[in-house]
Design a protein around this motif. Structure first.
Motif, short mmCIF file in Angstrom:
data_model
loop_
_atom_site.label_atom_id
_atom_site.label_comp_id
_atom_site.label_asym_id
_atom_site.label_seq_id
_atom_site.Cartn_x
_atom_site.Cartn_y
_atom_site.Cartn_z
N CYS A 73 14.44 5.13 6.04
CA CYS A 73 15.88 4.89 5.87
C CYS A 73 16.48 4.21 7.10
N PRO A 74 17.10 3.06 6.94
CA PRO A 74 17.66 2.37 8.10
C PRO A 74 18.90 3.05 8.66
N SER A 75 19.57 3.85 7.84
CA SER A 75 20.83 4.43 8.30
C SER A 75 20.68 5.91 8.65
N CYS A 77 20.18 8.61 6.90
CA CYS A 77 21.09 9.50 6.18
C CYS A 77 20.37 10.56 5.37
N LEU A 98 21.55 14.38 1.59
CA LEU A 98 21.82 12.95 1.69
C LEU A 98 23.24 12.77 2.22
N CYS A 103 25.01 5.78 3.72
CA CYS A 103 23.97 5.18 2.89
C CYS A 103 24.40 3.78 2.47
N SER A 104 23.48 2.83 2.57
CA SER A 104 23.82 1.47 2.15
C SER A 104 23.18 1.11 0.82
N LEU A 105 22.66 2.08 0.12
CA LEU A 105 22.06 1.88 -1.21
C LEU A 105 21.00 0.78 -1.20
N CYS A 106 20.22 0.75 -0.14
CA CYS A 106 19.27 -0.34 0.00
C CYS A 106 18.00 -0.08 -0.80
N GLY A 107 17.66 1.18 -1.00
CA GLY A 107 16.47 1.48 -1.79
C GLY A 107 15.19 1.61 -0.99
N GLN A 108 15.28 1.57 0.32
CA GLN A 108 14.06 1.72 1.13
C GLN A 108 13.41 3.07 0.89
N CYS A 109 14.24 4.09 0.71
CA CYS A 109 13.69 5.44 0.53
C CYS A 109 12.88 5.52 -0.76
S1 SF4 Z 1 19.26 3.91 -0.15
FE1 SF4 Z 1 17.90 5.40 0.79
S2 SF4 Z 1 16.99 4.35 2.54
FE2 SF4 Z 1 18.76 3.15 1.92
S3 SF4 Z 1 20.41 3.92 3.22
FE3 SF4 Z 1 20.49 5.09 1.30
S4 SF4 Z 1 19.28 6.93 1.69
FE4 SF4 Z 1 18.78 5.44 3.31
#
Ligand code: SF4
Ligand code: SF4
Lengths: 146, 373
Positions: A73-75, A77, A98, A103-109
């Motif tokens: 997770c980049p942020s 969170c 969470l 959260c930037s809703l990037c989807g890395q997680c």
């Molecule tokens: S989508 Fe997942 S990885 Fe991305 S910022 Fe939110 S919790 Fe972190």
């Protein structure tokens, strides 16, 4: 001088053409949606905040507490904890928080989870007056849902 | 005593702050105007109100963790920014991209470009006092957002490209939806033309207003529709083809006049060109993988200095990466087009009437978070 009058006539005509177009659209069907009264369906790939996926048999989270989602997770969170329990293979998830405020809703997680234990929810009606409303306890959420 | 706000009594000019909260700047941009009555003597853009240190963040995050940042600079053509960054990292790390993924990138980026131009069109006409076209433009733009949402999962701040490919594949409903949308937009373009482009008020407000000479555009490093409206035939897609752009047949609209109308016309023509690219890409779309066979796990570019530029909706967006061989950048420099495009505003607006200067500013198509980064 004649150019002036020509422009005057063609200019006035252009205004009436514009009025004609807006007039035509006035009688066409409404394209907007009356949002709070009508509910928008989210597409299958919509990325809402993440949620835990339960194991189909036990209903417990599938998560094995490997911590990859937290690391990816980049942020920063996601915070999670697990413990070893008698008779259970691997670790058991005890806490999965969470922090949706960052959260930037990037989807890395979701991508970094190799065990298919988290997914995007379809919730989007998220609004609240307090910051604490957006610190989600995902285990609690899973229990409430089932 | 000569305080900050005190002026010489003999001086006839006054200072006017346009922004940082002004509807015409479309964001937190402040322009310090020195005015002589209604005329601008000097204009100085003041930046930094929405600076978020994206470059610094790039140095403190792993390569993949920076991906979501790309969509948050130019939020109107986020996919081009995604593209610029992943392409730069791919060049640095030597990652191969499957052909289908490149096609998907082109299709989605061009859709995004159309949506960006449509929004600019609506907002620009709104700046000039016409409210209705905005609603029509948003109606069309909404269709694009729905299409892009169905593949990328988000509507505005996309994070769709990955190193070596894209996140999701498209399905048949996206392809038919896109084709239908293009048909629909083709039908709507004559309406925009009659309603706005031929409108006498718009012509009067844009023709010969805010001229930017070829030389001025060059000096400030202007790119994109601003440069092309001044007669500079430059488009990264054509002149330094990246991705699969060299396989498509499309034109670069260039207008010599350099006034606001020219910049307006460049963007309107570009919508048609983007539609042509999308159609060809859909026709030629190859089957295959959307990510490399050997999944890209750890990205660690060799030590070195790399640069990759793409053509975003507002001009050339470049990413310079200095890598020291670790899993995050040593230095990440983002060259954003509107920063250069805005900097010529001071010189170009000198001697103009304030309402005309706002027409000029609108024709530059500014996105403030991208200027500040
Ligand atoms: S989508 Fe997942 S990885 Fe991305 S910022 Fe939110 S919790 Fe972190
Ligand atoms: S990556 Fe998946 S399995 Fe690992 S801790 Fe996160 S949710 Fe659990």
């Amino acid at each position: 001088m004649s150019g002036y009058f020509k422009e005057l006539i063609s200019g006035t005509k252009s205004l009436f053409i514009g009025l004609g177009i807006t007039g035509k659209y006035f009688f066409e069907p409404v394209v907007t949606m009356q949002y709070p009264m009508e509910h928008v369906e989210m597409t299958p790939r919509f990325r809402g905040h993440i949620e835990l996926i339960p194991d189909e048999e036990t209903g417990e989270p599938k998560c094995v507490v490997c911590g990859m989602c937290q690391k990816g997770c980049p942020s920063k969170c996601i915070s999670l904890e697990g413990e070893k329990r008698e008779g259970v293979k691997g670790k058991v998830l005890t806490k999965y928080i969470l922090n949706f405020t960052t959260c930037s809703l990037c989807g890395q997680c979701v991508e970094s989870c190799k065990f298919g234990a988290i997914r995007f929810s379809k919730d989007y009606n998220l609004a609240g007056p307090r910051k604490e409303d957006f610190i989600f306890d995902l285990i609690k959420r899973l229990k409430e849902k089932s | 005593m000569n305080g900050l706000f005190q002026q010489d009594v003999n001086q006839e000019t006054f200072i006017l702050n346009l922004g940082p909260q002004h509807p015409a700047t479309h964001g937190v941009l402040r322009v310090k105007l020195e005015m002589d009555g209604e005329y601008i003597v000097d204009a100085e853009p003041v930046l930094g109100y929405i600076h978020r240190m994206h470059e610094k963040m790039g140095e403190n995050r792993t390569w993949a963790q920076f991906l979501p940042n790309c969509g948050r600079m130019d939020y109107l053509s986020a996919l081009s920014y995604n593209h610029g960054y992943v392409a730069a990292v791919e060049r640095a790390a030597g990652i191969e991209v499957p052909e289908r993924a490149e096609y998907l990138r082109v299709i989605t980026v061009e859709l995004n470009r159309i949506s960006s131009h449509l929004l600019w069109f609506g907002a620009f006409v709104l700046d000039l006092g016409g409210f209705t076209p905005l609603l029509y433009a948003f109606d069309d733009r909404e269709q694009i957002l729905d299409l892009l949402e169905s593949v990328t999962g988000s509507r505005l701040t996309y994070c769709y490209f990955r190193f070596g490919g894209v996140y999701n594949d498209i399905d048949d409903s996206f392809i038919t939806g896109t084709r239908e949308f293009i048909k629909r937009l083709r039908k709507r373009m004559p309406m925009y033309d009659a309603l706005v482009t031929k409108n006498i008020i718009l012509i009067k407000r844009l023709k010969d207003i805010g001229p930017i000479s070829k030389d001025m555009a060059r000096r400030y490093g202007a790119t994109g529709p601003v440069a092309r409206g001044s007669g500079i035939d430059f488009d990264v897609r054509k002149h330094e083809p990246y991705s699969v752009y060299s396989e498509f047949d499309f034109d670069i609209p260039v207008y010599e006049e350099g006034d606001s109308m020219a910049r307006y016309m460049v963007r309107m023509d570009e919508i048609e060109q983007s539609m042509r690219i999308i159609e060809q890409a859909l026709d030629k779309l190859p089957e295959g993988e959307i990510q490399p066979k050997k999944a890209v796990k750890l990205v660690k570019p060799e030590k070195g200095d790399y640069y990759h530029a793409v053509e975003a909706a507002r001009g050339s967006f470049g990413v310079r990466i200095v890598s020291d061989g670790t899993n995050s950048a040593y230095r990440l420099k983002l060259r954003s087009p509107t920063y250069s495009n805005l900097s010529l505003f001071g010189e170009a607006s000198r001697g103009m009437l304030l309402p005309d200067a706002l027409a000029l500013m609108g024709s530059l198509d500014l996105v403030i978070p991208e200027i500040d980064r």
